[in-house]
Structures are given as C-alpha cells and as structure tokens.
Enzyme design. Sequence first.
Site, PDB file in Angstrom:
ATOM      1  N   CYS A   1       0.849  -1.205   0.000  1.00 16.86           N
ATOM      2  CA  CYS A   1       0.000   0.000   0.000  1.00 16.86           C
ATOM      3  C   CYS A   1       0.884   1.255   0.000  1.00 16.86           C
ATOM      4  O   CYS A   1       1.540   1.540  -0.998  1.00 16.86           O
ATOM      5  CB  CYS A   1      -0.964  -0.070   1.184  1.00 16.86           C
TER       6      CYS A   1
ATOM      7  N   HIS B   1      -3.549  -5.473   0.319  1.00 12.36           N
ATOM      8  CA  HIS B   1      -2.989  -5.970   1.586  1.00 12.36           C
ATOM      9  C   HIS B   1      -2.921  -7.499   1.592  1.00 12.36           C
ATOM     10  O   HIS B   1      -3.916  -8.152   1.917  1.00 12.36           O
ATOM     11  CB  HIS B   1      -3.842  -5.466   2.756  1.00 12.36           C
TER      12      HIS B   1
ATOM     13  N   GLU C   1      -1.539  -9.285   3.711  1.00  9.13           N
ATOM     14  CA  GLU C   1      -1.461  -9.800   5.092  1.00  9.13           C
ATOM     15  C   GLU C   1      -2.820 -10.110   5.710  1.00  9.13           C
ATOM     16  O   GLU C   1      -2.890 -10.799   6.720  1.00  9.13           O
ATOM     17  CB  GLU C   1      -0.693  -8.798   5.977  1.00  9.13           C
TER      18      GLU C   1
ATOM     19  N   GLY D   1      -7.541 -17.614  31.578  1.00 11.59           N
ATOM     20  CA  GLY D   1      -7.416 -17.495  30.130  1.00 11.59           C
ATOM     21  C   GLY D   1      -6.153 -18.199  29.657  1.00 11.59           C
ATOM     22  O   GLY D   1      -5.283 -18.572  30.453  1.00 11.59           O
TER      23      GLY D   1
ATOM     24  N   LYS E   1     -17.079  -4.871  13.766  1.00 15.31           N
ATOM     25  CA  LYS E   1     -15.990  -4.045  14.309  1.00 15.31           C
ATOM     26  C   LYS E   1     -15.038  -3.741  13.158  1.00 15.31           C
ATOM     27  O   LYS E   1     -14.446  -4.694  12.640  1.00 15.31           O
ATOM     28  CB  LYS E   1     -15.245  -4.794  15.397  1.00 15.31           C
TER      29      LYS E   1
HETATM   30  P1  XMP Z   1     -12.651  -4.941  21.741  1.00 13.19           P
HETATM   31  O1  XMP Z   1     -13.818  -4.698  22.669  1.00 13.19           O
HETATM   32  O2  XMP Z   1     -11.540  -3.959  21.935  1.00 13.19           O
HETATM   33  O3  XMP Z   1     -12.092  -6.357  22.194  1.00 13.19           O
HETATM   34  O4  XMP Z   1     -13.062  -5.062  20.323  1.00 13.19           O
HETATM   35  C1  XMP Z   1     -11.180  -7.154  21.483  1.00 13.19           C
HETATM   36  C2  XMP Z   1     -10.916  -8.407  22.311  1.00 13.19           C
HETATM   37  O5  XMP Z   1     -10.244  -8.061  23.537  1.00 13.19           O
HETATM   38  C3  XMP Z   1     -11.015  -8.490  24.659  1.00 13.19           C
HETATM   39  N1  XMP Z   1     -10.893  -7.458  25.688  1.00 13.19           N
HETATM   40  C4  XMP Z   1     -10.105  -7.543  26.774  1.00 13.19           C
HETATM   41  N2  XMP Z   1      -9.273  -8.513  27.176  1.00 13.19           N
HETATM   42  N3  XMP Z   1      -8.716  -7.237  29.100  1.00 13.19           N
HETATM   43  C5  XMP Z   1      -8.580  -8.352  28.351  1.00 13.19           C
HETATM   44  O6  XMP Z   1      -7.810  -9.234  28.749  1.00 13.19           O
HETATM   45  C6  XMP Z   1      -9.529  -6.210  28.751  1.00 13.19           C
HETATM   46  O7  XMP Z   1      -9.623  -5.214  29.442  1.00 13.19           O
HETATM   47  C7  XMP Z   1     -10.247  -6.373  27.509  1.00 13.19           C
HETATM   48  N4  XMP Z   1     -11.131  -5.589  26.852  1.00 13.19           N
HETATM   49  C8  XMP Z   1     -11.494  -6.274  25.718  1.00 13.19           C
HETATM   50  C9  XMP Z   1     -12.425  -8.645  24.141  1.00 13.19           C
HETATM   51  O8  XMP Z   1     -13.195  -9.533  24.930  1.00 13.19           O
HETATM   52  C10 XMP Z   1     -12.184  -9.132  22.742  1.00 13.19           C
HETATM   53  O9  XMP Z   1     -11.917 -10.511  22.724  1.00 13.19           O
END
Ligand code: XMP
Length: 620
Positions: free
Chosen positions: A80, A166, A168, A222, A612
């Site tokens: 790009c 892209h 990637e 996790g 998203k």
């Molecule tokens: P978002 O909401 O930013 O989330 O689109 C992307 C991924 O990250 C997770 N997520 C978190 N994981 N601490 C974490 O360990 C956090 O504060 C946190 N906030 C978002 C979310 O569940 C998704 O998988």
Amino acid sequence: MVIDKIAILDCGGQYTKVIDRKVRELAVKSEIFPLNVSVDILREYHGIILSGGPGSVWTDQPLTYDPQLFSLGIPVLGICYGMQLINQYFGGVVRPGVKTEYGETEIEVEPACPLFDGLDSKQRVLMSHGDSVAQIAPDLKVGARSGNVMAAVYHEERKVYGVQFHPEVDLTENGKVILTNFLWRICGLSGNYLLEDRIQTAIAKIKEKVKDEKILVLVSGGVDSAVSAALLLKALQPENVYAIHIDHGLMRKNESDIVCENLARLGIVHLLRENAAGQFFDSVVEASGKKIGPLTQLVDPEEKRNLIGEVFINVVRQTAARLNLDFDKTFWAQGTLRPDLIESGNPDVSSFAHRIKTHHNDVDIVRKAREKGLVVETNWDWHKDEVRQVARALGIDESIAARQPFPGPGLAIRVICNDGQYQISDAQSRLFEEVIGKVAQPYGYEGSVIPIRSVGVQGDCRSYRYLSVISGKGLAMEWDRVYNISKDIPNQTDFINRVAYVLNKSKLDGLLNCHPMYLNPENVELLREIDDLVVKKLNRKPVSQVFAVLLPVGITKKYSVAIRTIVTNDFMTGRPAFIGQDVSMDLIAELSRDIESKFSAIDLVLYDVTSKPPATVEWQ
Ligand code: XMP
C-alpha cells in the site's frame, strides 16, 4: 544456525502487527522498526517489508527514510503506502483521486511476476487506499492491475516489489501464497523459526532472569496466563512459582472453580485463590489524583476499568504480604502478548522499540516494576493464535487452550450502567427519523435511538456513542437487510456506533424506556445466568466469541439483554455471526424463547448486528 529474519518498517499502518503475525506464521522471524531506521541495522536482515500507512508520499512532509535501503541488495516488499513509496523512489508519480478503493476488489495479476507464482490471473484482494500510482516509474514493471490502477509493480533485478493491496489480511484470498512467494522464492528463506525452538528460547530467557528467586503470576483462567504459568513451571523450581487467581465476583458461571481445577492439573504447587468480591464492590481508590468508586456507583466504563485494575493490584499486594513476599521486590510474570508489547514499545520485542500507545498491561505500576527489572513477560514472542499452539505444545488442557477471551474487568463491563445523564437532542432525533425513513422503513423495519452509550472504533479512533434498536419482523427478519441497516445507520449519523435487532417482538408495544442502573451483585448474577445460557447455545464454529450484555432498557420490564457474537481471526476487525448462515435461525429462536421464559425481568432479547468497526467486540 542462522535464523531467517525479516525487518518490517512501520509506516503507521493499522495492519503492521498483522504483517508481523503472518510472517511468523510462515516460520520466519520478524522485527518491527520505524520507517526511518538506519540501514546499518537492516543489513543483518534477509528481507524488508514496508507497511501501509495513513499518510501520502506526495505531501511536502512525507515520512522520512534512508533511500540506501533500496541498494542493500536485500529484497524489499512494499505494501500500500510502501508500494507508493517504491514507485516514487524509482521516479514514478503517486496522486490522490485516480481511483479510491476500500474493500474487496478483483485484480488481474501478471503471471511473469514472481510474487504471483502459482496463482490464477484473477485474484480477490483487500484494497484500502485513496492515493494511487498515476504514473509508473520507468524502471518498474506492472505486476498487477485493478482496472486502470496499478495493483502491483516490481523491479526484478533489484528484487523490489510493491503491492497496492494488503496480502497480510484474510480478505485477500491468496495473501499467504503471495507472502510465501516473497519470503521463500524471492528472499530465498526456508522458514526455520520454529515454534518448539521459540518455546525453548522463552524458557531460557525466564531461567536467565529469575534464576532461583520466587515469582508471582496472576492466573485469570485465560490461555495467556495459563501459558505464562506453564512456562514458569518448566523454567523454574515449581515451589518458587506462586500462582494467584483472583475471583472478583465478576467471573462467568462456575468459572473460578473450573479455572482452579485446570490450573492444579498443570502441576502448580502454590495455587492461591482469593475470593475478593466484597473488596471489588466496596473499594474506593485513588487514581491520577482522583477518587474513584465504589463500583456500585460508576457508569463510565473507563472508571470501572481503572478501579478494578487498582483493586487487583491491592489484592495481589495483600496476598504477597501473607506469603511473606515484598511485592515491590518480587518478580512477577504477565502473559501480555507480542502485539500489545509492540504498541507499548517494549524492549523485549524489538531492539529498536518505539511507543505507539500505552497498553493496559503497561500502566504506571507495571512500568515502575519493569524499570526495576521485576516484570517477566513470558509471552513476549507470541500472537494470540500462536499462544494457543504453545498451550497445546505444553500439554495444557484444550478447555484452556481454546478458551474464548474474557476481559480482565469481567462482567462489570457487560452490565451497561446508566445515570440518566445522556439525552438525545432534537436535532439528533430528527436526523435519526430521516435515516430510518430511508434505510429501514421501506423494508418493513422500525428503529429507535437509545441514550446509552457503548464503545466503538471509527476512523482509527475510539468512539463512545448511542445505540440504535431495530425491530419489525421478529424472528422472520431478513439477515442481509438488517445487516445492511447496521452499516447504514452509523455511516449516516455521527452519534450512533452500534445497532441491535429485537428478536422476541415484531412490533414494540410501547415506548422504550432507559432507566438508571448501577452495578450490583444481583444484576451481575442475572447476567451470569443469561450469559451461561447464551454461551452454551452459541459457542460453536465459526463463532470466535459470544456473550450476553445486560441493558437498562425496557418497555414494561426492567432489563433487556443483547446477544453479542463475533467472527474474527485477530479481534482487530470482526463481524457478527450471520443468522441463517453461521448460526441457524432455529437456534437463535430457541435461545430467545429460553431467555424470555426463564428470566421474567427481561423485556427485549436483542442481537447485536454490528461489525468491528464501527463497534468493538465488547460494549465497554
Ligand atoms: P474490543 O472490545 O476492543 O475487544 O473489540 C477485542 C478483544 O479483547 C477483549 N478485551 C479484553 N481482554 N482485558 C482483556 O484481557 C480487557 O480489558 C479487555 N477488553 C477487551 C475482548 O473480549 C475481545 O476478545
């Protein structure tokens, strides 16, 4: 043995970390540098990739770089912005407005170009550019075209290649083949950066740093923290590893029990479970000179996150003190992954690190501990999908290795709180009615705008905007139409970033009210039970993450619930699971009916239909 390695020069693109992940997936080591890195550093690399970026090469203040990088004899691939820079360096012209392309595009590739070796002439790729090559440089050949726009250029003798698209990202169907052609065919690499060797390197690094000292590791359950603990156990004397699991009262159903059972199986000698719900609900903390809390009075998601983060550290301190360990002098391990450490400019991941933004695992207290050399980032070399492979290689139970992400603040950020402070203005109402009149009503759908906010990501920035609720056909909805509405509304308003569809009612029989609500153990418990039902039903391929969100919204009852599903590889971008394609309407209908019959306080059962961007995965 010489390890194959590539330098990625960052031109500010949002996909730089995705390039890094894809190169590593092909068993080639990669390091990220700023574009203006000295060529002396680049000499030891076997290939150079110039990333995309938001800038323009034709401005009077373009990004600076050392032009000698094209004369090192090291193959270069520009993506790009990177391709535009190549074209300009070789004497071509780049301009805005030749053709703007955002999204999947079909291109025609030149079979003679080594980048496209083995591929058909027509390829589907992801384009995302406003500027284009207006005039190709005299010494460059055309490698691919998208109509009258250059989609690839190259200089075979100098081994310099550029692609406008892209390779990637997953939306470029044969991106992996194109990158493999560059790395293996053009750079002559064989892919010798293997996961097993990298695990051994990680273990050696931990040994070297911690020696026979004691170390704390926070285990949430996790995959990241489980891998962290497993690596510590392999590297150190198990009796020196203290794993702490904190149940903040905001975990999912039975989660802490399951987590502790699984962790015990890893061979952890000291596994401490702290049941600290009371402390999380009742504490008031001071952060950046401001009093925050208690949790039961907060609405702002950032405040909830800050408070929970502070209380976490307090609980760890207390636990360490009980173990006769001085928290300020003891090693502690974190499972932060490579993408976040790249953004934090962490020296472990790059010898030439530069800070893009501060990550939550890199807050003040972590930074201070790091300065003292006390933080051990065990997962510094891995991306999310790699850490799952490492978990499997270390023999960690599949229930952890494949575990869905769960945010640190847990269910606290999935109970949407409201103090009634947000009001929809008359102008916003008028615009909303106008938009709904165009994009929804002609197809039999109605819409409301609700004054609760959720987080989104729009134009590379965080947004915090209102929710739109769409209704009209209940379970007889047409997915494609509703999904289109979910794109139209955020695009045509500047105050909405998320759209949810009402599954359990065709017509709303009254006004949707949004009433005050704060977090408390009762509404967390309600959400926990609903979430359990939702996850049991929908946690199946291709869904990458699924959960429930509790909303302070109803017509006659107190709450509504939103089902959030996301299909993604890297969580940087994603889309909801498509009803009727990824998940059947029968399953969704059954779930909706189950929620209604089991939970009498729930009014609407909603399905979050937003991708998203413009929304994020989590609502807060
Ligand atoms: P978002 O909401 O930013 O989330 O689109 C992307 C991924 O990250 C997770 N997520 C978190 N994981 N601490 C974490 O360990 C956090 O504060 C946190 N906030 C978002 C979310 O569940 C998704 O998988």
